[in-house]
Write an enzyme that holds these catalytic residues in place. Structure first.
Site, PDB file in Angstrom:
ATOM      1  N   HIS A   1      14.098  10.121   7.723  1.00  0.00           N
ATOM      2  CA  HIS A   1      14.339  11.439   7.139  1.00  0.00           C
ATOM      3  C   HIS A   1      15.671  11.906   7.723  1.00  0.00           C
ATOM      4  CE1 HIS A   1       9.724  12.017   6.556  1.00  0.00           C
ATOM      5  NE2 HIS A   1      10.274  11.359   5.561  1.00  0.00           N
TER       6      HIS A   1
ATOM      7  N   ASP B   1       3.409   2.190   2.430  1.00  0.00           N
ATOM      8  CA  ASP B   1       4.666   2.910   2.647  1.00  0.00           C
ATOM      9  C   ASP B   1       5.246   2.375   3.949  1.00  0.00           C
ATOM     10  OD1 ASP B   1       6.709   4.740   3.191  1.00  0.00           O
ATOM     11  OD2 ASP B   1       5.604   6.433   2.360  1.00  0.00           O
TER      12      ASP B   1
ATOM     13  N   TYR C   1      -1.899  11.761  -6.877  1.00  0.00           N
ATOM     14  CA  TYR C   1      -3.054  11.571  -5.999  1.00  0.00           C
ATOM     15  C   TYR C   1      -4.257  12.292  -6.613  1.00  0.00           C
ATOM     16  CZ  TYR C   1       1.065  10.713  -3.183  1.00  0.00           C
ATOM     17  OH  TYR C   1       2.285  10.262  -2.747  1.00  0.00           O
TER      18      TYR C   1
ATOM     19  N   HIS D   1       0.037  11.039   5.045  1.00  0.00           N
ATOM     20  CA  HIS D   1       0.562  10.378   6.241  1.00  0.00           C
ATOM     21  C   HIS D   1      -0.562   9.655   6.981  1.00  0.00           C
ATOM     22  CE1 HIS D   1       4.389  13.095   6.454  1.00  0.00           C
ATOM     23  NE2 HIS D   1       4.489  12.123   5.568  1.00  0.00           N
TER      24      HIS D   1
ATOM     25  N   GLU E   1       8.346   4.091  -4.415  1.00  0.00           N
ATOM     26  CA  GLU E   1       9.544   4.587  -3.733  1.00  0.00           C
ATOM     27  C   GLU E   1      10.591   3.493  -3.587  1.00  0.00           C
ATOM     28  OE1 GLU E   1      10.604   6.778   0.530  1.00  0.00           O
ATOM     29  OE2 GLU E   1       8.734   5.655   0.303  1.00  0.00           O
TER      30      GLU E   1
ATOM     31  N   ASP F   1       3.641   3.014  35.394  1.00  0.00           N
ATOM     32  CA  ASP F   1       5.077   2.729  35.403  1.00  0.00           C
ATOM     33  C   ASP F   1       5.557   2.189  34.058  1.00  0.00           C
ATOM     34  OD1 ASP F   1       3.806   0.320  35.504  1.00  0.00           O
ATOM     35  OD2 ASP F   1       5.104  -0.576  37.028  1.00  0.00           O
TER      36      ASP F   1
ATOM     37  N   GLU G   1      10.640   9.016  -4.548  1.00  0.00           N
ATOM     38  CA  GLU G   1       9.261   8.650  -4.259  1.00  0.00           C
ATOM     39  C   GLU G   1       8.222   9.597  -4.869  1.00  0.00           C
ATOM     40  OE1 GLU G   1       8.169   9.308  -0.087  1.00  0.00           O
ATOM     41  OE2 GLU G   1      10.248   9.851   0.304  1.00  0.00           O
TER      42      GLU G   1
ATOM     43  N   ASP H   1      13.169   2.489   3.326  1.00  0.00           N
ATOM     44  CA  ASP H   1      11.937   3.244   3.075  1.00  0.00           C
ATOM     45  C   ASP H   1      11.399   2.857   1.698  1.00  0.00           C
ATOM     46  OD1 ASP H   1       9.890   5.076   3.062  1.00  0.00           O
ATOM     47  OD2 ASP H   1      11.155   6.849   3.281  1.00  0.00           O
TER      48      ASP H   1
ATOM     49  N   ARG I   1       1.837   5.978  -5.150  1.00  0.00           N
ATOM     50  CA  ARG I   1       3.202   6.418  -4.873  1.00  0.00           C
ATOM     51  C   ARG I   1       4.118   5.209  -4.998  1.00  0.00           C
ATOM     52  NH1 ARG I   1       2.349   8.764  -0.442  1.00  0.00           N
ATOM     53  NH2 ARG I   1       3.107   7.338   1.185  1.00  0.00           N
TER      54      ARG I   1
ATOM     55  N   HIS J   1      14.468  12.436  -0.053  1.00  0.00           N
ATOM     56  CA  HIS J   1      15.056  12.903   1.200  1.00  0.00           C
ATOM     57  C   HIS J   1      16.221  11.981   1.555  1.00  0.00           C
ATOM     58  CE1 HIS J   1      13.135   9.549   3.383  1.00  0.00           C
ATOM     59  NE2 HIS J   1      12.003   9.875   2.799  1.00  0.00           N
TER      60      HIS J   1
ATOM     61  N   HIS K   1       4.129  16.627  -2.478  1.00  0.00           N
ATOM     62  CA  HIS K   1       5.285  16.412  -1.599  1.00  0.00           C
ATOM     63  C   HIS K   1       6.582  16.348  -2.403  1.00  0.00           C
ATOM     64  CE1 HIS K   1       5.547  12.152  -2.808  1.00  0.00           C
ATOM     65  NE2 HIS K   1       4.232  12.102  -2.678  1.00  0.00           N
TER      66      HIS K   1
END
Length: 430
Positions: free
Chosen positions: A366, A263, A388, A246, A399, A41, A384, A274, A397, A359, A355
Site C-alpha cells: 500500500h 491474495d 462477496y 483480511h 487483482e 534474544d 482489485e 500484489d 476478488r 491503491h 473495499h
C-alpha cells in the site's frame, strides 16, 4: 542480498530529485528501520525503511543518510553512515558492508561509520537553518511501536531546539508515487515471480488440501526465485472465509465445490507485487460461481481502462461503483428501484463490495501517494474489484498491477491467467 545488483543511478537520481524540493540551508536525515525483537534474544527478519532504501539502496540495519545540498564542503553534501563491522559481528552475524561496497551500491562518495554520526551532525548544524525529519504519514498507518525515526525526532528537538523542523514525508510521497523505468522493472520482476507461484499452485489445489499447504507452495516459489518472500501476509481463503477481507489464518481444508481466494504477491529488491485470483477447488466453476466471477472480471476490465493520466481516485471510484451496481443488479443482488432510491452517501453496492478498487503499489504494497492527486504517467496501481455474498458462501476478488502510461494502462500481470476458461483448463491439465 538475494536480488541482483541495482544500478546506483536509480538512487543517485532519487536523491537529486529530493534535494530540489528542500528549502535553502537544509539538511534531510533518514534512518534505517529497527531490528525488531521477538522474545528472549530473538529478532524478526530485518526490513529496511522504504525511504532510506529509495534514496540509497542500502539494505542494512543501523544506517543513516544525511543530505546537505548547500554544504560549503563538497564532501558533506551527501553522507552515508553505515555500521562498522568487527571480528565478533563477522563471526556471529556475517558480513556487513564495507565503505567501498556502500559507495558502490549508493553512489555516495562520503561513507562514514554510524558511530561518527552525532559528532559530524553537530558540526554541520552550525550551517543549517532547516532540518527535514522523516516519519510514517501513510493515512492507513496504525503506529503503536515507537520507531527509530520517532526516537531520533525527540532527540533532535531536545538537543537542537532552535532549528526549524520540516516534514520529509510529504516530499517522499510526492516523489515515490511516480516510478522510474528502473523501479518499474523491479516491480515487473516481482510480478514474474508471483506468476510462477500462481502457476505452481494451480497444479496443486484440489479437495482436501489445507489453505496453509497452498501458502507453503507460494513461499517455495518466491524464495527459489531470489525473493525474500511475500510482500505481505498471504490470504488463502476457501469457502466462506473469502468473505473475510483480511483473513490470514489460512488453516482450513479446501472442500469440493468451493472456491479459494488467494491474495498474495512476491517482493523483489524490496518492491512489491500484489495479485488476487479466485479459483474452484475441484477445477470447475459452478454456474453461479461463474456468473459472479465473470461479473467481477467485467468490473475489473472496465476499471483498468480508467487508470489513465488526468483521472482521480474520486472520479475513478465513482465510475467503478456505477459499473458494480449494474453487475449486482444482473446477479439479482440489487433491484433497480432500490438503487434508484438509495442514499448516495451510502451506496447499496457496498454490502457486496466494501473495499476500494485500487491503491498505489511500489516499495510498499500500500504505497505512499496523495489520494487527491491526479493520475500521472509512471504511477502503478492495483485494480482489485470483488463481490462477496456471505449468504451463498461466495467471495470472489480479482487483482492485477497496472502501470499508467500516456498510451493507456499497461497490465504488469498480463501473462498471469485470469479468465475462468484459462483457469479451468490449467487446473484440469494438472
Amino acid at each position: 542480498m538475494r536480488y541482483a545488483p541495482i544500478p546506483q543511478e536509480l538512487f543517485t537520481r532519487n536523491r537529486h530529485n529530493l534535494v530540489k524540493h528542500l528549502k535553502h540551508s537544509s539538511v534531510a536525515i533518514f534512518n534505517s528501520n529497527d531490528v525488531m525483537p521477538t522474545n528472549a534474544d530473538g529478532t524478526m527478519p530485518f526490513r529496511q525503511n522504504s525511504d532510506l532504501f529509495y534514496l540509497s539502496g542500502i539494505d542494512q540495519e543501523k544506517s543513516i543518510l544525511l543530505l546537505f545540498p548547500d554544504a560549503r564542503d563538497e564532501r558533506m553534501k551527501e553522507i552515508l553512515f553505515v555500521r562498522e563491522t568487527n571480528d565478533h559481528i563477522l563471526k556471529w552475524e556475517g558480513y556487513k558492508l564495507t565503505k567501498e561496497q556502500a559507495r558502490e551500491v549508493s553512489g555516495i562518495k562520503t561513507i562514514l561509520w554510524t558511530h561518527e554520526f552525532k559528532s559530524v551532525l553537530h558540526t554541520l548544524l552550525s550551517e543549517v537553518e532547516h532540518v527535514y525529519l522523516n516519519s510514517n504519514e501513510h493515512p492507513r498507518a496504525v503506529v503503536e511501536v515507537e520507531s527509530r525515526d520517532a526516537r531520533f525526532m525527540k532527540w533532535m528537538q531536545q538537543q537542537y531546539p532552535l532549528h526549524k523542523y520540516e516534514r520529509a514525508a510529504p516530499l517522499m510521497h510526492l516523489l515515490r508515487a511516480v516510478k522510474s523505468e528502473q523501479e518499474i522493472e523491479l516491480i515487473q520482476q516481482a510480478c514474474k515471480i508471483t506468476e510462477k507461484a500462481f502457476r505452481r499452485v494451480l497444479g496443486f489445489i484440489k479437495p482436501g488440501v489445507m489453505e496453509y499447504e497452498i501458502e507453503a507452495e507460494l513461499y517455495h516459489e518466491f524464495i527459489r526465485n531470489r525473493s525474500r518472500g511475500p510482500a505481505y501476509q498471504p490470504i488463502i481463503a476457501s469457502g466462506a472465509n473469502a468473505c473475510i477481507l483480511h483473513y490470514v489464518d489460512n488453516n482450513r481444508a479446501c472442500k469440493d465445490g468451493e472456491l479459494v481466494l488467494m491474495d498474495f504477491g512476491a517482493e523483489y529488491a524490496n518492491y512489491a507485487s500484489d495479485l488476487t485470483r479466485t479459483v474452484p477447488v475441484n477445477g470447475k466453476f459452478t454456474k453461479r460461481q461463474l456468473e459472479v466471477y465473470d461479473s467481477v472480471l467485467r468490473v475489473m476490465k472496465a476499471a483498468t481502462q480508467m487508470l489513465v493520466p488526468g483521472n482521480t481516485l474520486r472520479q475513478y471510484h465513482q465510475f467503478v461503483g456505477t459499473v458494480m451496481e449494474n453487475e449486482l443488479m444482473q446477479l439479482g443482488l440489487l433491484s433497480e428501484s432500490d438503487v434508484r432510491n438509495q442514499d448516495p452517501q451510502k451506496p447499496l453496492y457496498r454490502k457486496y463490495f466494501p473495499h476500494g478498487t485500487s491503491h498505489h503499489l511500489g516499495l510498499d504494497v500500500h504505497d505512499v501517494g496523495d489520494k487527491h492527486r491526479a493520475f500521472e504517467e509512471g504511477m502503478v496501481f492495483t485494480c482489485e474489484p470483488g463481490i462477496y455474498i456471505k449468504e451463498e458462501g461466495i467471495g470472489i476478488r480479482l487483482e492485477n498491477d497496472i502501470l499508467i502510461t500516456g498510451n493507456g494502462p499497461v497490465d504488469l500481470m498480463a501473462n498471469i491467467p485470469l479468465d475462468a476458461e484459462s483457469i479451468e483448463r490449467l487446473m484440469q491439465k494438472a
